[in-house]
Scaffold this active site. Structure first.
Site, PDB file in Angstrom:
ATOM      1  N   ASN A   8       0.864  -1.184   0.000  1.00  0.00           N
ATOM      2  CA  ASN A   8       0.000   0.000   0.000  1.00  0.00           C
ATOM      3  C   ASN A   8       0.898   1.230   0.000  1.00  0.00           C
ATOM      4  O   ASN A   8       1.560   1.511   0.998  1.00  0.00           O
ATOM      5  CB  ASN A   8      -0.893  -0.024   1.255  1.00  0.00           C
ATOM      6  CG  ASN A   8      -1.652   1.280   1.442  1.00  0.00           C
ATOM      7  OD1 ASN A   8      -1.841   2.042   0.495  1.00  0.00           O
ATOM      8  ND2 ASN A   8      -2.097   1.529   2.671  1.00  0.00           N
ATOM      9  N   LYS A  10       0.016   4.284  -0.093  1.00  0.00           N
ATOM     10  CA  LYS A  10      -0.610   5.470   0.526  1.00  0.00           C
ATOM     11  C   LYS A  10      -0.466   6.659  -0.437  1.00  0.00           C
ATOM     12  O   LYS A  10      -0.567   6.467  -1.639  1.00  0.00           O
ATOM     13  CB  LYS A  10       0.007   5.748   1.898  1.00  0.00           C
ATOM     14  CG  LYS A  10       0.090   4.488   2.755  1.00  0.00           C
ATOM     15  CD  LYS A  10       0.457   4.761   4.169  1.00  0.00           C
ATOM     16  CE  LYS A  10       0.737   3.447   4.874  1.00  0.00           C
ATOM     17  NZ  LYS A  10       0.436   3.472   6.281  1.00  0.00           N
ATOM     18  N   HIS A  92      -9.341   0.755   5.091  1.00  0.00           N
ATOM     19  CA  HIS A  92      -8.008   0.915   5.707  1.00  0.00           C
ATOM     20  C   HIS A  92      -8.163   1.800   6.946  1.00  0.00           C
ATOM     21  O   HIS A  92      -8.979   2.718   6.967  1.00  0.00           O
ATOM     22  CB  HIS A  92      -7.046   1.550   4.695  1.00  0.00           C
ATOM     23  CG  HIS A  92      -5.632   1.562   5.179  1.00  0.00           C
ATOM     24  ND1 HIS A  92      -5.165   2.527   6.058  1.00  0.00           N
ATOM     25  CD2 HIS A  92      -4.599   0.723   4.946  1.00  0.00           C
ATOM     26  CE1 HIS A  92      -3.887   2.256   6.323  1.00  0.00           C
ATOM     27  NE2 HIS A  92      -3.522   1.181   5.666  1.00  0.00           N
ATOM     28  N   GLU A  94      -6.502   4.195   8.055  1.00  0.00           N
ATOM     29  CA  GLU A  94      -6.360   5.642   7.828  1.00  0.00           C
ATOM     30  C   GLU A  94      -7.662   6.219   7.281  1.00  0.00           C
ATOM     31  O   GLU A  94      -8.025   7.354   7.582  1.00  0.00           O
ATOM     32  CB  GLU A  94      -5.166   5.918   6.898  1.00  0.00           C
ATOM     33  CG  GLU A  94      -3.855   5.746   7.660  1.00  0.00           C
ATOM     34  CD  GLU A  94      -2.664   5.320   6.835  1.00  0.00           C
ATOM     35  OE1 GLU A  94      -2.689   5.429   5.598  1.00  0.00           O
ATOM     36  OE2 GLU A  94      -1.679   4.853   7.453  1.00  0.00           O
ATOM     37  N   GLU A 162      -5.013  -5.511  10.454  1.00  0.00           N
ATOM     38  CA  GLU A 162      -4.002  -4.478  10.662  1.00  0.00           C
ATOM     39  C   GLU A 162      -4.278  -3.761  11.983  1.00  0.00           C
ATOM     40  O   GLU A 162      -5.106  -2.838  12.033  1.00  0.00           O
ATOM     41  CB  GLU A 162      -4.051  -3.457   9.525  1.00  0.00           C
ATOM     42  CG  GLU A 162      -3.803  -4.063   8.163  1.00  0.00           C
ATOM     43  CD  GLU A 162      -3.259  -3.028   7.188  1.00  0.00           C
ATOM     44  OE1 GLU A 162      -2.126  -3.217   6.739  1.00  0.00           O
ATOM     45  OE2 GLU A 162      -3.952  -2.041   6.920  1.00  0.00           O
ATOM     46  N   GLY A 168       2.490   2.041  10.656  1.00  0.00           N
ATOM     47  CA  GLY A 168       3.391   3.184  10.518  1.00  0.00           C
ATOM     48  C   GLY A 168       4.118   3.551  11.801  1.00  0.00           C
ATOM     49  O   GLY A 168       4.701   4.636  11.900  1.00  0.00           O
ATOM     50  N   SER A 202       3.672  -2.328  10.055  1.00  0.00           N
ATOM     51  CA  SER A 202       5.136  -2.218  10.193  1.00  0.00           C
ATOM     52  C   SER A 202       5.890  -3.469   9.762  1.00  0.00           C
ATOM     53  O   SER A 202       6.926  -3.816  10.345  1.00  0.00           O
ATOM     54  CB  SER A 202       5.506  -1.808  11.630  1.00  0.00           C
ATOM     55  OG  SER A 202       4.987  -0.524  11.907  1.00  0.00           O
TER      56      SER A 202
HETATM   57  C1  PEP Z   1      -0.606  -0.077   5.756  1.00  0.00           C
HETATM   58  O1  PEP Z   1      -0.618   1.057   5.293  1.00  0.00           O
HETATM   59  O2  PEP Z   1      -1.507  -0.862   5.471  1.00  0.00           O
HETATM   60  C2  PEP Z   1       0.490  -0.465   6.649  1.00  0.00           C
HETATM   61  C3  PEP Z   1       0.453  -1.650   7.188  1.00  0.00           C
HETATM   62  O3  PEP Z   1       1.483   0.461   6.846  1.00  0.00           O
HETATM   63  P1  PEP Z   1       2.928   0.197   7.508  1.00  0.00           P
HETATM   64  O4  PEP Z   1       3.480  -1.067   6.921  1.00  0.00           O
HETATM   65  O5  PEP Z   1       3.733   1.403   7.157  1.00  0.00           O
HETATM   66  O6  PEP Z   1       2.708   0.040   8.986  1.00  0.00           O
END
Ligand code: PEP
Length: 242
Positions: A8, A10, A92, A94, A162, A168, A202
Site C-alpha cells: 500500500n 498510501k 483501511h 487511515e 491491521e 506506521g 510495520s
Molecule cells: C498499511 O498502510 O496498510 C500499513 C500496514 O502500513 P505500515 O506497513 O507502514 O505500517
C-alpha cells in the site's frame, strides 16, 4: 495457498515514480510463486498497470460506493477497473480513523467492488485502547460481521488484519498475536473463513518471514516498506522462499 504480498503506497509515488518503482521491482517477480498486489494512489493506477508485469495485480486504495455522481474528489470502482485495477482496498484504518469511514460505508464499498468485479481487500483492526481493554474479539467480530453478507457474493476477497497501533509506528504484532487475531477473523467470517487473511502493521524485510509463516497468516500488507523496490522485492523473495 500461495502467499500474498501486497504493498500500500498510501499518498506516495505519483505516475512517474510508479513507473520507476516498477522498472526496478520487476526483476523480483517470479510468475505464479506468490500473489503480488500493489495499491498505488488513484492518479498512478493507469501508469502502474502499464508498467507492471502481468503477474502483478494493481488495486485502488479507496473507492466510492456509487458508479458516478456528484461526489467531488471521489473515484468509483468502475473507473478504477477501467484503468486496470483488479482489487480495491476497503476500510483501511487511515480511512476509518482520519476520514471517519464507518462500518456501514465499508460494507457499501465492498458491494461496489464486487459489482465492478474488483477483489475487495477489507482491512480490520483494533485501536491500542481497545486491545488493552480486552475488546479485540468484539472489535474484529463487529468489523468483519458488517461485511460478511456482502463478501458471501464475492468470487474472490481477502481480509487484512491491521492493528491500528502497529501501522506506521515501527511496532508489530508478535507472530503469536497475529495468529490469534487471524483465528478471530476466520471465526467471524464463518463459512467464508477459507479466504486469505493478511497481516499488516510495520512489516519490513527483517520481520516479514516470522509474520508470513506464522500459522493462519496467508500474506502481508506492507505500507512504508513497500515504497522501496529493493526492500519490497526482498519481502517477495521471503514469501517465495518459504
Ligand atoms: C498499511 O498502510 O496498510 C500499513 C500496514 O502500513 P505500515 O506497513 O507502514 O505500517
Amino acid at each position: 495457498m500461495r502467499k500474498v504480498i501486497a504493498g500500500n503506497w498510501k499518498m506516495h509515488h505519483g505516475p512517474s515514480a510508479a513507473v520507476d518503482f516498477l522498472s526496478r521491482f520487476r526483476p523480483a517477480v517470479q510468475e505464479g510463486s506468490v500473489r503480488i498486489a500493489l495499491f498505488p494512489p488513484a492518479l498512478s493506477l493507469a501508469s502502474a498497470r502499464r508498467a507492471a508485469a502481468a503477474a502483478i495485480e494493481i488495486g485502488a486504495q479507496h473507492i466510492h460506493w456509487e458508479r458516478s455522481g456528484a461526489f467531488t474528489g471521489e473515484l468509483s470502482a468502475e473507473m478504477a477497473g477501467e484503468v486496470g485495477a483488479t482489487l480495491a482496498l476497503i476500510g483501511h484504518s487511515e480511512r476509518r480513523h482520519l476520514f471517519g469511514e464507518t462500518d456501514a460505508e465499508v460494507a457499501r464499498k465492498v458491494r461496489a467492488a464486487i459489482r465492478a468485479e474488483l477483489t475487495p481487500v477489507v482491512c480490520v483492526g483494533e485501536l491500542l485502547e481497545e486491545r488493552r481493554a480486552g475488546r479485540l474479539d468484539e472489535v474484529l467480530a463487529r468489523q468483519v460481521g458488517t461485511v460478511t453478507e456482502a463478501l458471501a457474493t464475492a468470487s474472490d476477497f481477502m481480509v487484512a488484519y491491521e492493528p491500528v497501533w502497529a501501522i506506521g509506528t515501527g511496532e508489530t504484532a508478535t507472530p503469536e498475536d497475529a495468529t490469534a487475531a487471524h483465528r478471530l477473523v476466520r471465526s467471524a467470517l464463518g463459512e467464508l473463513g477459507g479466504a486469505p487473511v493478511l497481516y499488516g502493521g510495520s512489516v519490513n524485510p527483517a520481520n516479514a518471514g516470522a509474520l508470513l509463516f506464522a500459522p493462519d497468516v496467508d500474506g502481508v500488507l506492507v505500507g512504508g516498506a513497500s515504497l522501496d523496490p529493493i526492500g519490497f522485492g526482498n519481502i517477495v523473495e521471503t514469501g517465495v522462499g518459504g
